[in-house]
Design an enzyme around this catalytic site. Structure first.
Site, mmCIF file in Angstrom:
data_model
loop_
_atom_site.group_PDB
_atom_site.id
_atom_site.type_symbol
_atom_site.label_atom_id
_atom_site.label_comp_id
_atom_site.label_asym_id
_atom_site.label_seq_id
_atom_site.Cartn_x
_atom_site.Cartn_y
_atom_site.Cartn_z
ATOM 1 N N ARG A 101 46.008 94.750 -39.175
ATOM 2 C CA ARG A 101 45.230 94.025 -40.190
ATOM 3 C C ARG A 101 44.278 92.987 -39.598
ATOM 4 O O ARG A 101 43.388 92.515 -40.305
ATOM 5 C CB ARG A 101 46.162 93.414 -41.247
ATOM 6 C CG ARG A 101 46.769 94.489 -42.127
ATOM 7 C CD ARG A 101 47.662 93.937 -43.221
ATOM 8 N NE ARG A 101 48.162 95.025 -44.043
ATOM 9 C CZ ARG A 101 49.273 94.972 -44.782
ATOM 10 N NH1 ARG A 101 50.006 93.867 -44.794
ATOM 11 N NH2 ARG A 101 49.654 96.011 -45.505
ATOM 12 N N ASP A 103 51.772 89.069 -45.897
ATOM 13 C CA ASP A 103 51.129 90.222 -46.551
ATOM 14 C C ASP A 103 49.850 89.813 -47.293
ATOM 15 O O ASP A 103 49.074 90.676 -47.714
ATOM 16 C CB ASP A 103 52.094 90.878 -47.549
ATOM 17 C CG ASP A 103 53.255 91.566 -46.837
ATOM 18 O OD1 ASP A 103 53.154 91.818 -45.626
ATOM 19 O OD2 ASP A 103 54.269 91.857 -47.498
ATOM 20 N N SER A 121 61.075 88.042 -39.044
ATOM 21 C CA SER A 121 60.905 89.256 -39.841
ATOM 22 C C SER A 121 62.097 89.432 -40.773
ATOM 23 O O SER A 121 63.235 89.558 -40.327
ATOM 24 C CB SER A 121 60.786 90.472 -38.912
ATOM 25 O OG SER A 121 61.079 91.661 -39.625
ATOM 26 N N ARG A 163 54.825 102.259 -36.079
ATOM 27 C CA ARG A 163 55.296 100.882 -36.240
ATOM 28 C C ARG A 163 56.532 100.623 -35.384
ATOM 29 O O ARG A 163 57.368 101.510 -35.204
ATOM 30 C CB ARG A 163 55.536 100.596 -37.726
ATOM 31 C CG ARG A 163 54.198 100.696 -38.459
ATOM 32 C CD ARG A 163 54.291 100.365 -39.894
ATOM 33 N NE ARG A 163 54.646 98.979 -40.106
ATOM 34 C CZ ARG A 163 54.876 98.460 -41.307
ATOM 35 N NH1 ARG A 163 54.821 99.236 -42.376
ATOM 36 N NH2 ARG A 163 55.181 97.193 -41.438
ATOM 37 N N SER A 222 59.715 93.964 -52.487
ATOM 38 C CA SER A 222 60.882 93.644 -51.652
ATOM 39 C C SER A 222 62.154 93.648 -52.486
ATOM 40 O O SER A 222 63.199 94.159 -52.063
ATOM 41 C CB SER A 222 60.712 92.251 -51.031
ATOM 42 O OG SER A 222 59.631 92.239 -50.154
ATOM 43 N N ARG A 277 65.459 96.364 -52.417
ATOM 44 C CA ARG A 277 66.809 95.837 -52.189
ATOM 45 C C ARG A 277 67.731 96.177 -53.357
ATOM 46 O O ARG A 277 68.912 96.470 -53.162
ATOM 47 C CB ARG A 277 66.735 94.319 -51.953
ATOM 48 C CG ARG A 277 66.200 93.980 -50.540
ATOM 49 C CD ARG A 277 65.729 92.543 -50.467
ATOM 50 N NE ARG A 277 65.340 92.124 -49.118
ATOM 51 C CZ ARG A 277 64.193 92.424 -48.507
ATOM 52 N NH1 ARG A 277 63.295 93.203 -49.110
ATOM 53 N NH2 ARG A 277 63.916 91.981 -47.289
ATOM 54 N N GLN A 308 62.635 91.989 -42.433
ATOM 55 C CA GLN A 308 63.129 93.358 -42.278
ATOM 56 C C GLN A 308 64.157 93.433 -41.153
ATOM 57 O O GLN A 308 65.188 94.097 -41.287
ATOM 58 C CB GLN A 308 61.956 94.305 -42.025
ATOM 59 C CG GLN A 308 61.020 94.371 -43.234
ATOM 60 C CD GLN A 308 59.874 95.332 -43.050
ATOM 61 O OE1 GLN A 308 59.677 95.892 -41.965
ATOM 62 N NE2 GLN A 308 59.107 95.537 -44.099
ATOM 63 N N LYS A 321 51.434 95.923 -39.066
ATOM 64 C CA LYS A 321 51.664 96.242 -40.483
ATOM 65 C C LYS A 321 51.141 97.660 -40.759
ATOM 66 O O LYS A 321 50.930 98.426 -39.831
ATOM 67 C CB LYS A 321 50.989 95.192 -41.363
ATOM 68 C CG LYS A 321 51.617 93.800 -41.205
ATOM 69 C CD LYS A 321 53.059 93.785 -41.652
ATOM 70 C CE LYS A 321 53.715 92.428 -41.492
ATOM 71 N NZ LYS A 321 55.145 92.461 -41.757
ATOM 72 N N ARG A 346 46.894 97.198 -48.875
ATOM 73 C CA ARG A 346 46.460 95.793 -48.998
ATOM 74 C C ARG A 346 44.999 95.613 -48.551
ATOM 75 O O ARG A 346 44.319 94.701 -49.013
ATOM 76 C CB ARG A 346 47.402 94.864 -48.235
ATOM 77 C CG ARG A 346 48.855 95.000 -48.713
ATOM 78 C CD ARG A 346 49.650 93.730 -48.659
ATOM 79 N NE ARG A 346 51.035 94.003 -49.035
ATOM 80 C CZ ARG A 346 51.482 94.085 -50.292
ATOM 81 N NH1 ARG A 346 50.669 93.896 -51.308
ATOM 82 N NH2 ARG A 346 52.753 94.350 -50.532
HETATM 83 C C1 S3P Z 1 59.247 92.754 -46.208
HETATM 84 C C2 S3P Z 1 59.089 91.903 -45.149
HETATM 85 C C3 S3P Z 1 57.806 91.689 -44.459
HETATM 86 C C4 S3P Z 1 56.630 92.207 -45.269
HETATM 87 C C5 S3P Z 1 56.892 93.537 -45.881
HETATM 88 C C6 S3P Z 1 58.113 93.502 -46.788
HETATM 89 C C7 S3P Z 1 60.590 92.880 -46.810
HETATM 90 O O1 S3P Z 1 57.860 92.362 -43.228
HETATM 91 O O2 S3P Z 1 55.461 92.268 -44.455
HETATM 92 O O3 S3P Z 1 55.767 93.957 -46.656
HETATM 93 O O4 S3P Z 1 60.703 93.382 -47.945
HETATM 94 O O5 S3P Z 1 61.559 92.467 -46.158
HETATM 95 P P1 S3P Z 1 58.489 91.633 -41.940
HETATM 96 O O6 S3P Z 1 59.683 90.944 -42.421
HETATM 97 O O7 S3P Z 1 58.840 92.664 -40.946
HETATM 98 O O8 S3P Z 1 57.408 90.696 -41.480
#
Ligand code: S3P
Length: 426
Positions: free
Chosen positions: A343, A312, A164, A119, A20, A24, A166, A339, A385
């Site tokens: 999962r 995760d 989330s 997704r 992550s 970023r 994301q 995911k 994973r």
């Molecule tokens: C992530 C947020 C998570 C995670 C993903 C990485 C990120 O997803 O499952 O592997 O880097 O922001 P969600 O925020 O959509 O749950």
């Protein structure tokens, strides 16, 4: 590749950089003024997808394994890509980059592999559309491929229906291009790397309770960032150290941000011998060395606020639960279905095939430990994973564990099997 039961597991390891934070670092560095330098970068397929997308928009990025230098061009310095951006297997790339693309003056499109094309992207299309973005699912099915026509954005307050990071990050990144304050409230707090890192780059970003807000049009300035080890990768070795016989492992330099480190709490609650050593702050993130040793685990309930902090890690927690005494109930985790694979289904199938006692539910799973697991051929569904979680199960199971495709580990942990090789004693 085949995995067999181990007699003991010993050593001191490091795990690759946080996925992550690596994503970023590349994204924020690209839209900042000046140079950003990342050390400890995760040189895996997902983060390479992010690099290639920003290179395709004119950013000079020089990568040498885990060392990356990004010559940022500022908030408005990206140029129109000449072809569709390829996000590979990466949900983080897809959703975060969409927030940035929404604020550009050019039109772009992106697509990824088969998994990405299944997704849900409605969760970012909805808030970005509310901000005035022209974003559409090209096949009109709420998934990638996406087309994003740059347009002026207006700030919104978004009440996200899902916890989330994301989605939250996508809206905050679009907020960089809107006049005024954009904010997002989430039902449960998700990982906060965007908030921590963007603040370091100079954005005016605030968090209060479950709400994060950002002011538009800041000047972002390139940073030096030491990317810590990924707790999601460390999780496999935390579990291995707890479930294997005669195990004693030190996992060095791991990110222990509380919004990510739910697995540590769960390991403690299950009665695991786990200790955090040398706790410190590196580049604004909490970091520690993690010591684990063989433990008699007991089942527990995992639900509610902690779920986003270990979302995760649920596949590997399911493996720990199979080696624990009693029952583990995992609830409030329906996000698992969207995911890299579903999962709930893929953990259930593989754990059952190994002889485990697991019942899938609509928002999680119920696992009763104590059944002796046997090696089998793991159906990974190309989900990194799933492959890594069941490789760890294989270290403590009788017989041989093999994989339909172990190359999917390249997504987040290219040297995963090499690290196993360095610590096992058969
Ligand atoms: C992530 C947020 C998570 C995670 C993903 C990485 C990120 O997803 O499952 O592997 O880097 O922001 P969600 O925020 O959509 O749950």
């Amino acid at each position: 590749m085949s995995i067999n039961k181990v007699k003991s597991l010993k050593g001191e390891i490091t795990v690759p950089g946080d996925k992550s934070i690596s994503h970023r670092g590349v994204m924020f560095g690209s839209i900042s003024e000046g140079t950003t330098e990342l050390t400890g970068f995760l040189d895996g397929a997902d983060c390479r997808s992010t690099i290639s997308c920003f290179k395709a928009m004119g950013i000079d990025i020089v990568q040498d394994n885990d060392h990356v230098v990004i010559h940022g061009k500022g908030l408005n310095g990206l140029s129109a890509p000449s072809k569709m951006l390829d996000v590979g297997n990466s949900g983080t790339t897809t959703r975060l980059i969409s927030g940035i693309l929404a604020g550009q003056s050019f039109t772009s499109s992106l697509n990824g592999d088969e998994s990405i094309q299944k997704r849900p992207m409605g969760r970012i299309i909805t808030p970005l559309t509310q901000m005035g973005a022209n974003i559409r699912s090209i096949k009109n099915n709420g998934c990638a491929p996406l087309e994003i026509g740059g347009s002026p954005l207006t700030p919104i307050h978004y009440d996200s229906p899902v916890a989330s990071a994301q989605v939250k990050s996508c809206v905050l990144l679009a907020g960089l291009y809107a006049d005024g304050i954009t904010s997002v409230t989430e039902p449960v707090l998700s990982r906060n790397h965007t908030e921590l890192m963007l603040s370091g780059f100079g954005a005016n970003i605030k968090s209060q309770g479950h709400t994060a807000s950002i002011e538009g049009h800041p000047v972002l300035t390139g940073q030096k960032i030491e990317v810590p080890g990924d707790i999601s990768s460390a999780a496999y070795f935390i579990a291995a150290g707890l479930i294997c016989p005669n195990a004693d492992l030190l996992i060095k330099n791991v990110n222990t941000n509380p919004s990510r480190a739910g697995i540590i709490k769960v390991a403690q609650e299950m009665g695991g011998n786990i200790k955090l050593l040398n706790e410190r702050i590196v580049s604004g993130e909490p970091v520690a060395d993690i010591h684990v040793s063989s433990s008699k685990l007991r089942g527990c309930e995992i639900s509610g606020e902690i779920i986003p902090a270990l979302i995760d890690e649920i596949p590997i927690i399911a493996v720990m639960a199979a080696f624990a005494e009693g029952t583990t109930v995992i609830k409030d985790a329906s996000e698992l279905k969207v995911k890299e694979s579903d999962r709930i289904a893929t953990v259930t199938e593989n754990l059952k095939n190994m002889g485990g006692n697991i019942t899938p539910t609509d928002d999680g799973m119920i696992i009763t430990g104590g059944a002796s697991l046997k090696g089998t051929r793991i159906n990974t569904y190309l989900d990194h994973r799933i492959a890594m979680s069941f490789a760890i199960a294989g270290l403590a199971a009788d017989g041989e564990t093999t994989f339909d495709n172990e190359a999917c580990c390249q997504i987040s942990y290219p040297d995963f099997f090499k690290t196993i090789g360095a610590i096992v004693n058969r």
